[in-house]
Design a protein around this motif. Structure first.
Motif, PDB file in Angstrom:
ATOM      1  N   GLU A 131      -6.215  -8.450  10.018  1.00 11.47           N
ATOM      2  CA  GLU A 131      -7.544  -7.935   9.665  1.00 11.47           C
ATOM      3  C   GLU A 131      -7.435  -6.796   8.661  1.00 11.47           C
ATOM      4  O   GLU A 131      -8.235  -6.709   7.724  1.00 11.47           O
ATOM      5  N   ARG A 132      -6.424  -5.917   8.816  1.00  8.42           N
ATOM      6  CA  ARG A 132      -6.218  -4.840   7.831  1.00  8.42           C
ATOM      7  C   ARG A 132      -5.925  -5.437   6.451  1.00  8.42           C
ATOM      8  O   ARG A 132      -6.400  -4.945   5.434  1.00  8.42           O
ATOM      9  N   TRP A 133      -5.123  -6.517   6.458  1.00 14.40           N
ATOM     10  CA  TRP A 133      -4.796  -7.190   5.199  1.00 14.40           C
ATOM     11  C   TRP A 133      -6.061  -7.722   4.522  1.00 14.40           C
ATOM     12  O   TRP A 133      -6.296  -7.479   3.342  1.00 14.40           O
ATOM     13  N   VAL A 134      -6.907  -8.423   5.260  1.00 16.98           N
ATOM     14  CA  VAL A 134      -8.070  -9.049   4.624  1.00 16.98           C
ATOM     15  C   VAL A 134      -9.093  -7.995   4.197  1.00 16.98           C
ATOM     16  O   VAL A 134      -9.702  -8.097   3.126  1.00 16.98           O
ATOM     17  N   ARG A 135      -9.269  -6.947   4.988  1.00 17.74           N
ATOM     18  CA  ARG A 135     -10.194  -5.882   4.571  1.00 17.74           C
ATOM     19  C   ARG A 135      -9.669  -5.174   3.324  1.00 17.74           C
ATOM     20  O   ARG A 135     -10.427  -4.865   2.393  1.00 17.74           O
ATOM     21  N   GLY A 136      -8.366  -4.915   3.313  1.00 16.12           N
ATOM     22  CA  GLY A 136      -7.763  -4.265   2.148  1.00 16.12           C
ATOM     23  C   GLY A 136      -7.868  -5.101   0.885  1.00 16.12           C
ATOM     24  O   GLY A 136      -7.964  -4.564  -0.224  1.00 16.12           O
ATOM     25  N   ALA A 137      -7.867  -6.430   1.052  1.00 12.83           N
ATOM     26  CA  ALA A 137      -7.976  -7.321  -0.106  1.00 12.83           C
ATOM     27  C   ALA A 137      -9.303  -7.148  -0.827  1.00 12.83           C
ATOM     28  O   ALA A 137      -9.416  -7.478  -2.012  1.00 12.83           O
ATOM     29  N   TYR A 138     -10.318  -6.642  -0.114  1.00 15.89           N
ATOM     30  CA  TYR A 138     -11.642  -6.462  -0.719  1.00 15.89           C
ATOM     31  C   TYR A 138     -11.996  -4.989  -0.939  1.00 15.89           C
ATOM     32  O   TYR A 138     -13.155  -4.664  -1.197  1.00 15.89           O
TER      33      TYR A 138
ATOM     34  N   VAL B 212       0.859  -1.186   0.000  1.00 12.28           N
ATOM     35  CA  VAL B 212       0.000   0.000   0.000  1.00 12.28           C
ATOM     36  C   VAL B 212       0.892   1.231   0.000  1.00 12.28           C
ATOM     37  O   VAL B 212       1.840   1.321   0.795  1.00 12.28           O
ATOM     38  N   GLY B 213       0.603   2.160  -0.883  1.00  6.87           N
ATOM     39  CA  GLY B 213       1.408   3.375  -0.959  1.00  6.87           C
ATOM     40  C   GLY B 213       1.282   4.212   0.301  1.00  6.87           C
ATOM     41  O   GLY B 213       0.184   4.458   0.793  1.00  6.87           O
ATOM     42  N   VAL B 214       2.414   4.612   0.843  1.00  5.58           N
ATOM     43  CA  VAL B 214       2.459   5.513   1.995  1.00  5.58           C
ATOM     44  C   VAL B 214       3.491   6.590   1.675  1.00  5.58           C
ATOM     45  O   VAL B 214       4.225   6.485   0.695  1.00  5.58           O
ATOM     46  N   VAL B 215       3.536   7.609   2.485  1.00  6.32           N
ATOM     47  CA  VAL B 215       4.504   8.680   2.256  1.00  6.32           C
ATOM     48  C   VAL B 215       5.912   8.072   2.243  1.00  6.32           C
ATOM     49  O   VAL B 215       6.304   7.369   3.165  1.00  6.32           O
ATOM     50  N   GLY B 216       6.622   8.310   1.141  1.00  6.05           N
ATOM     51  CA  GLY B 216       8.003   7.833   1.058  1.00  6.05           C
ATOM     52  C   GLY B 216       8.155   6.417   0.534  1.00  6.05           C
ATOM     53  O   GLY B 216       9.262   5.904   0.478  1.00  6.05           O
ATOM     54  N   GLY B 217       7.054   5.752   0.127  1.00  4.78           N
ATOM     55  CA  GLY B 217       7.221   4.403  -0.421  1.00  4.78           C
ATOM     56  C   GLY B 217       5.986   3.535  -0.266  1.00  4.78           C
ATOM     57  O   GLY B 217       4.866   3.978  -0.487  1.00  4.78           O
ATOM     58  N   TYR B 218       6.210   2.281   0.142  1.00  2.00           N
ATOM     59  CA  TYR B 218       5.123   1.309   0.261  1.00  2.00           C
ATOM     60  C   TYR B 218       5.151   0.634   1.625  1.00  2.00           C
ATOM     61  O   TYR B 218       6.220   0.412   2.200  1.00  2.00           O
ATOM     62  N   GLU B 219       3.964   0.292   2.108  1.00  2.00           N
ATOM     63  CA  GLU B 219       3.842  -0.509   3.333  1.00  2.00           C
ATOM     64  C   GLU B 219       3.325  -1.888   2.920  1.00  2.00           C
ATOM     65  O   GLU B 219       2.380  -2.003   2.144  1.00  2.00           O
TER      66      GLU B 219
END
Length: 328
Positions: free
Chosen positions: A75-82, A55-62
């Motif tokens: 949980e953040r991963w699975v929610r982000g997947a959808y 996921v794009g964040v300031v200065g690169g990717y998370e």
């Protein structure tokens, strides 16, 4: 735990998030042309195809990861997947190599492809395998779907994801511009990477009356195939930005300066589409003059013709007066 063996709580989160995504795509009208795709998106678990993403964040990717030891991170991963957004799945030296496209755009492309029962479909750009799974689910026969990618690590991971989700289309490692002749002929060809012209192999490997849907410039063109050397069709109305097709012999043209173009043109998506499509034929000022003169045309007024060993883009009419050769 393993990303493919979620605990019951996370499975419930995934199911609810998937249902919410389906409602969101439905509301967007993306599959209005072919509502059969609703069932495929409701059934295929996207999270199995993105065990990690960036996921794009300031200065690169998370990096988000399905096997993080932190339950909140999982949980953040699975929610982000959808989420109805593209997900960066493979980076090399900061360059995006592969991604999982925005689901609503995928739904619109699949609906525009006009898939019918029994069709043999070739996908150019395997990505995570998610699109191939949606196609396999829709057709109900894995053997009808072929997906190809140049990078062995991409095809290997796509195959793993597909296996985990219970789908087994044919996954080929090779140059997508050459198609997959040993699996031809196809009724539908869909590309999920952008390019400067339509590879002749795709037209040759598609049945007469078949359809090729591919990103080109910053749009999507839907071509109807007449025979092994001829195809023609219009762009869809929507913008589309994809990772470039990689492989031998496809250099990316260098963008010329737009300094002479007024700001309203430089910053307008439809002008940039025209300029990208006509690059090499029109200089920026010529492209801008045409764009203004023709009333800032939308993408659906443009088309592509392939025939006689050449191909060209056009505005309103394949015979001109506005037509521009594409590199072949």
């Amino acid at each position: 735990m393993g990303a493919h063996a979620l605990d019951k709580e996370l499975e419930a989160v995934a199911a609810a998030a998937r249902a919410a995504l389906v409602r969101q795509i439905e509301a967007s009208g993306a599959w209005a042309a072919d509502p059969v795709w609703r069932e495929a998106f409701a059934a295929v678990p996207r999270h199995l195809f993105v065990p990690y993403y960036h996921v794009g964040v300031v200065g690169g990717y998370e990096r988000r990861w399905g096997e993080s030891p932190d339950p909140d991170a999982r949980e953040r991963w699975v929610r982000g997947a959808y989420a109805d957004t593209p997900l960066a799945t493979r980076l090399r030296d900061g360059e995006l190599l592969s991604s999982s496209s925005q689901p609503s755009l995928m739904a619109m492309m699949l609906a525009a492809l006009g898939v019918e029962d029994g069709d043999r479909v070739l996908e150019i750009g395997a990505g995570t395998g998610y699109n191939a799974a949606l196609l396999a689910h829709r057709l109900g026969d894995d053997a009808l779907v072929t997906t190809v990618d140049l990078e062995p690590e991409i095809t290997e991971s796509a195959r793993r994801h597909l296996d985990a989700a219970g789908y087994h289309p044919v996954v080929v490692t090779g140059d997508g511009a050459r198609g997959v002749p040993e699996r031809a002929p196809f009724d539908r060809i869909i590309a999920t990477c952008t390019l400067a012209a339509v590879p002749p192999a795709w037209i040759a490997q598609c049945r007469p009356g078949g359809r090729v849907l591919t990103p080109l410039a910053t749009g999507l063109v839907a071509l109807t195939v007449r025979d092994a050397g001829h195809a023609e069709g219009h762009f869809l109305h929507t913008p589309a930005y994809f990772v470039r097709l990689r492989g031998a012999g496809r250099p990316e043209p260098e963008p010329a300066g737009l300094g002479g173009v007024p700001r309203r043109g430089r910053e307008h998506d439809l002008f940039r589409f025209l300029y990208t499509l006509t690059r090499g034929s029109l200089d920026p000022e010529e492209a801008y003059a045409l764009w203004e003169c023709e009333g800032r045309p939308g993408r659906e007024r443009y088309g592509i013709t392939v025939g006689g060993g050449r191909q060209w883009a056009w505005l309103d009419d394949p015979e001109g007066p506005y037509a521009w050769p594409l590199p072949v």
